[in-house]
Design a protein around this motif. Structure first.
Motif, PDB file in Angstrom:
ATOM      1  N   VAL A  88     -13.333  -6.217 -12.346  1.00 58.32           N
ATOM      2  CA  VAL A  88     -12.186  -5.375 -12.026  1.00 58.32           C
ATOM      3  C   VAL A  88     -11.660  -5.749 -10.640  1.00 58.32           C
ATOM      4  O   VAL A  88     -12.429  -5.940  -9.695  1.00 58.32           O
ATOM      5  CB  VAL A  88     -12.570  -3.885 -12.058  1.00 58.32           C
ATOM      6  CG1 VAL A  88     -11.350  -3.013 -11.782  1.00 58.32           C
ATOM      7  CG2 VAL A  88     -13.200  -3.520 -13.399  1.00 58.32           C
ATOM      8  N   ALA A  89     -10.339  -5.852 -10.527  1.00 55.80           N
ATOM      9  CA  ALA A  89      -9.694  -6.110  -9.237  1.00 55.80           C
ATOM     10  C   ALA A  89      -9.628  -4.805  -8.462  1.00 55.80           C
ATOM     11  O   ALA A  89      -8.725  -3.993  -8.663  1.00 55.80           O
ATOM     12  CB  ALA A  89      -8.295  -6.684  -9.457  1.00 55.80           C
ATOM     13  N   LEU A  90     -10.582  -4.597  -7.574  1.00 55.30           N
ATOM     14  CA  LEU A  90     -10.717  -3.327  -6.850  1.00 55.30           C
ATOM     15  C   LEU A  90     -10.177  -3.435  -5.431  1.00 55.30           C
ATOM     16  O   LEU A  90     -10.145  -4.524  -4.842  1.00 55.30           O
ATOM     17  CB  LEU A  90     -12.193  -2.916  -6.817  1.00 55.30           C
ATOM     18  CG  LEU A  90     -12.805  -2.584  -8.181  1.00 55.30           C
ATOM     19  CD1 LEU A  90     -14.319  -2.504  -8.075  1.00 55.30           C
ATOM     20  CD2 LEU A  90     -12.238  -1.284  -8.734  1.00 55.30           C
ATOM     21  N   PRO A  91      -9.766  -2.308  -4.838  1.00 48.37           N
ATOM     22  CA  PRO A  91      -9.220  -2.317  -3.468  1.00 48.37           C
ATOM     23  C   PRO A  91     -10.250  -2.827  -2.455  1.00 48.37           C
ATOM     24  O   PRO A  91     -11.438  -2.511  -2.539  1.00 48.37           O
ATOM     25  CB  PRO A  91      -8.874  -0.852  -3.223  1.00 48.37           C
ATOM     26  CG  PRO A  91      -8.714  -0.251  -4.579  1.00 48.37           C
ATOM     27  CD  PRO A  91      -9.683  -0.967  -5.448  1.00 48.37           C
ATOM     28  N   VAL A  92      -9.769  -3.593  -1.494  1.00 53.42           N
ATOM     29  CA  VAL A  92     -10.639  -4.211  -0.496  1.00 53.42           C
ATOM     30  C   VAL A  92     -11.186  -3.173   0.491  1.00 53.42           C
ATOM     31  O   VAL A  92     -10.535  -2.155   0.763  1.00 53.42           O
ATOM     32  CB  VAL A  92      -9.852  -5.327   0.252  1.00 53.42           C
ATOM     33  CG1 VAL A  92      -8.744  -4.716   1.112  1.00 53.42           C
ATOM     34  CG2 VAL A  92     -10.782  -6.192   1.080  1.00 53.42           C
ATOM     35  N   ALA A 106      -2.045 -10.219  -2.905  1.00 50.47           N
ATOM     36  CA  ALA A 106      -3.316 -10.576  -3.534  1.00 50.47           C
ATOM     37  C   ALA A 106      -4.522 -10.256  -2.655  1.00 50.47           C
ATOM     38  O   ALA A 106      -5.594  -9.891  -3.169  1.00 50.47           O
ATOM     39  CB  ALA A 106      -3.311 -12.062  -3.908  1.00 50.47           C
ATOM     40  N   HIS A 107      -4.362 -10.349  -1.336  1.00 50.02           N
ATOM     41  CA  HIS A 107      -5.518 -10.115  -0.474  1.00 50.02           C
ATOM     42  C   HIS A 107      -5.893  -8.634  -0.374  1.00 50.02           C
ATOM     43  O   HIS A 107      -6.893  -8.290   0.275  1.00 50.02           O
ATOM     44  CB  HIS A 107      -5.290 -10.708   0.932  1.00 50.02           C
ATOM     45  CG  HIS A 107      -4.266  -9.986   1.742  1.00 50.02           C
ATOM     46  ND1 HIS A 107      -2.978 -10.470   1.924  1.00 50.02           N
ATOM     47  CD2 HIS A 107      -4.306  -8.819   2.438  1.00 50.02           C
ATOM     48  CE1 HIS A 107      -2.298  -9.637   2.694  1.00 50.02           C
ATOM     49  NE2 HIS A 107      -3.081  -8.629   3.023  1.00 50.02           N
ATOM     50  N   PHE A 112     -10.926 -11.587  -3.455  1.00 46.38           N
ATOM     51  CA  PHE A 112      -9.918 -12.490  -4.012  1.00 46.38           C
ATOM     52  C   PHE A 112     -10.109 -13.930  -3.536  1.00 46.38           C
ATOM     53  O   PHE A 112      -9.942 -14.871  -4.304  1.00 46.38           O
ATOM     54  CB  PHE A 112      -8.512 -12.003  -3.652  1.00 46.38           C
ATOM     55  CG  PHE A 112      -7.435 -13.024  -3.944  1.00 46.38           C
ATOM     56  CD1 PHE A 112      -7.108 -13.349  -5.260  1.00 46.38           C
ATOM     57  CD2 PHE A 112      -6.782 -13.681  -2.908  1.00 46.38           C
ATOM     58  CE1 PHE A 112      -6.138 -14.298  -5.534  1.00 46.38           C
ATOM     59  CE2 PHE A 112      -5.805 -14.621  -3.172  1.00 46.38           C
ATOM     60  CZ  PHE A 112      -5.479 -14.936  -4.483  1.00 46.38           C
ATOM     61  N   GLU A 113     -10.483 -14.105  -2.272  1.00 42.84           N
ATOM     62  CA  GLU A 113     -10.640 -15.456  -1.727  1.00 42.84           C
ATOM     63  C   GLU A 113     -11.720 -16.236  -2.469  1.00 42.84           C
ATOM     64  O   GLU A 113     -11.669 -17.469  -2.543  1.00 42.84           O
ATOM     65  CB  GLU A 113     -10.983 -15.394  -0.228  1.00 42.84           C
ATOM     66  CG  GLU A 113      -9.870 -14.829   0.655  1.00 42.84           C
ATOM     67  CD  GLU A 113      -9.783 -13.313   0.610  1.00 42.84           C
ATOM     68  OE1 GLU A 113     -10.650 -12.682  -0.034  1.00 42.84           O
ATOM     69  OE2 GLU A 113      -8.847 -12.752   1.207  1.00 42.84           O
ATOM     70  N   ASN A 118      -9.598 -14.921 -11.532  1.00 42.22           N
ATOM     71  CA  ASN A 118     -10.605 -14.709 -12.574  1.00 42.22           C
ATOM     72  C   ASN A 118     -10.948 -13.244 -12.787  1.00 42.22           C
ATOM     73  O   ASN A 118     -12.003 -12.925 -13.319  1.00 42.22           O
ATOM     74  CB  ASN A 118     -11.885 -15.494 -12.234  1.00 42.22           C
ATOM     75  CG  ASN A 118     -11.673 -16.993 -12.325  1.00 42.22           C
ATOM     76  OD1 ASN A 118     -11.185 -17.488 -13.329  1.00 42.22           O
ATOM     77  ND2 ASN A 118     -12.026 -17.713 -11.270  1.00 42.22           N
ATOM     78  N   TYR A 119     -10.071 -12.346 -12.382  1.00 42.39           N
ATOM     79  CA  TYR A 119     -10.279 -10.924 -12.653  1.00 42.39           C
ATOM     80  C   TYR A 119      -9.817 -10.618 -14.081  1.00 42.39           C
ATOM     81  O   TYR A 119      -8.858 -11.210 -14.583  1.00 42.39           O
ATOM     82  CB  TYR A 119      -9.503 -10.064 -11.665  1.00 42.39           C
ATOM     83  CG  TYR A 119     -10.027 -10.159 -10.246  1.00 42.39           C
ATOM     84  CD1 TYR A 119     -11.016  -9.301  -9.783  1.00 42.39           C
ATOM     85  CD2 TYR A 119      -9.527 -11.113  -9.366  1.00 42.39           C
ATOM     86  CE1 TYR A 119     -11.500  -9.385  -8.480  1.00 42.39           C
ATOM     87  CE2 TYR A 119     -10.002 -11.211  -8.067  1.00 42.39           C
ATOM     88  CZ  TYR A 119     -10.989 -10.355  -7.629  1.00 42.39           C
ATOM     89  OH  TYR A 119     -11.471 -10.450  -6.343  1.00 42.39           O
TER      90      TYR A 119
END
Length: 418
Positions: A88-92, A106-107, A112-113, A118-119
């Motif tokens: 899952v693309a979760l908040p940083v 994206a950051h 992400f880096e 690949n999320y």
């Protein structure tokens, strides 16, 4: 006198007669067969039997719009991600949204880096920015979102954001605000007032204070159609879940839900007929957005399922929901914030709204209890939990709440109810 008998002429007549009867019979047989085959073909067409097996889509981006039952869909997405062990693309860091209300970059996504494109799942709040989202999500990602009638949406936003939005805070109630919105909505505060006008338009990445120009709005609607494969309608939530199930090729249990982030009825304010009409004008961009995709929603229903089959599947969804509520819940319904026994299950409270939650039964096995917890877990708690699972070396998001699930020991953590 000659005895009666068959002459050659009589025999020829009988042969010709028999042949004629045979041809008539065969003609009728083939006519019936063709007609039946036509009926079978029509039934297969009506049932829309797929020529190839359906395969569940696992790369999915959900644009989580505000006050549209989107927290319930986020829960559905998180549960699906856990079921299939998806990323899952979760908040940083300590963020709970993906940079909102700033336009998404994206950051804003943790890792992400390293993880790159690949999320599998993205569903936390963000302001849509297609080029940046595409850096995070795979090329074959399925994009969808949800809209709500702006009349009900604005009333809900007013109550929920009453103490945070200057335009709402300085007005006595929602009807007073709508009687003269420009008296309270000042252009200098437009960033603080995003919830007070055309919030869905803003969430999709557009200017919520733009003029309702036909050419401009048509361009935006076409862009949204190009960027999103499906737009659901919150006012028909069960129907939306059935359509989503079909389009994503998911199971019924993948879209079954308990309503989350809803409020008690005593905090719902009655809009005057005049206020309802004023919302259509004040939030004219949202109104146009809603009308357009409400029509496309029902067209998609007809093309994908059909109304008769839809009704049957909605009944199945509600039956399954009732079964799970009987299994999981003490009261078999949502309760007010003051009646939630386990504070780990307390939803975030905002404004004048009383956000409802659930009390779980304790007389179930550990596996069932975890399933029940997933169904009722509020948005912030679920985000924090998945963050800890996916990024165990990072500092856990601090919500000031007890843990629901200890992933390191694989056991349920249930604080003593207060």
């Amino acid at each position: 006198m000659k005895s009666p008998g068959c002459t050659p002429r009589h025999i020829r007549c009988l042969i010709i007669f028999s042949l004629c009867l045979g041809l008539i019979f065969l003609s009728g047989f083939f006519h019936m067969r063709n007609e039946n085959e036509g009926k079978i073909s029509k039934v297969h067409s009506e049932l829309q039997i797929p020529s190839t097996p359906c395969r569940a889509k696992t790369n999915v981006m959900f644009l989580k719009t505000h006050k549209t039952a989107s927290s319930t869909i986020l829960n559905i997405m998180f549960r699906f991600a856990e079921r299939y062990n998806l990323t899952v693309a979760l908040p940083v860091d300590q963020l709970l949204h993906l940079g909102y209300p700033n336009t998404f970059l994206a950051h804003f996504v943790e890792g992400f880096e390293v993880i790159g494109q690949n999320y599998n799942i993205m569903c936390n709040h963000l302001r849509f920015n297609p080029s940046e989202v595409q850096k995070v999500m795979a090329a074959n990602t399925f994009y969808f979102s949800i809209l709500r009638n702006p009349i009900a949406l604005l009333e809900s936003a007013y109550i929920y954001y009453k103490s945070n939005v200057p335009a709402f805070r300085s007005s006595k109630d929602v009807n007073e605000y709508l009687a003269s919105p420009r008296k309270y909505y000042h252009s200098a505060d437009h960033r603080a007032n995003i919830y007070a006008r055309n919030i869905m338009w803003f969430d999709f990445g557009y200017d919520n204070n733009a003029e309702n120009d036909t050419e401009y709005t048509q361009t935006v609607l076409e862009e949204i159609e190009q960027n999103f494969h499906l737009i659901l309608i919150a006012d028909y939530f069960d129907e939306s879940m059935i359509l989503l199930k079909h389009v994503l090729c998911w199971d019924l249990d993948d879209v079954v839900y308990f309503k989350l982030n809803s409020r008690s009825q005593d905090t719902v304010h009655t809009l005057t007929p005049e206020s309802e009409e004023r919302i259509k004008a004040w939030c004219s961009l949202d109104w146009k957005l809603y009308l357009h995709f409400n029509q496309s929603f029902w067209r998609r229903i007809e093309e994908t399922i059909g109304l008769e089959a839809l009704d049957e599947e909605v009944d199945q969804l509600r039956t399954r929901q009732k079964e799970l509520m009987e299994t999981c819940l003490l009261e078999q319904e949502a309760v007010g914030k003051d009646h939630i026994r386990n504070k780990a299950l307390l939803p975030f409270q905002s404004g004048a709204a009383n956000i409802l939650g659930y009390n779980l039964r304790q007389d179930v096995d550990n596996r069932t209890l975890r399933t029940c917890q997933q169904l009722v877990m509020p948005e912030l708690q679920y985000t924090s939990y998945l963050y800890a699972v996916q990024h165990p070396n990072k500092k856990r998001k601090d919500l000031g709440l007890p843990l629901l699930w200890d992933s390191s020991q694989d056991r349920v953590q249930l604080p003593t109810p207060s």
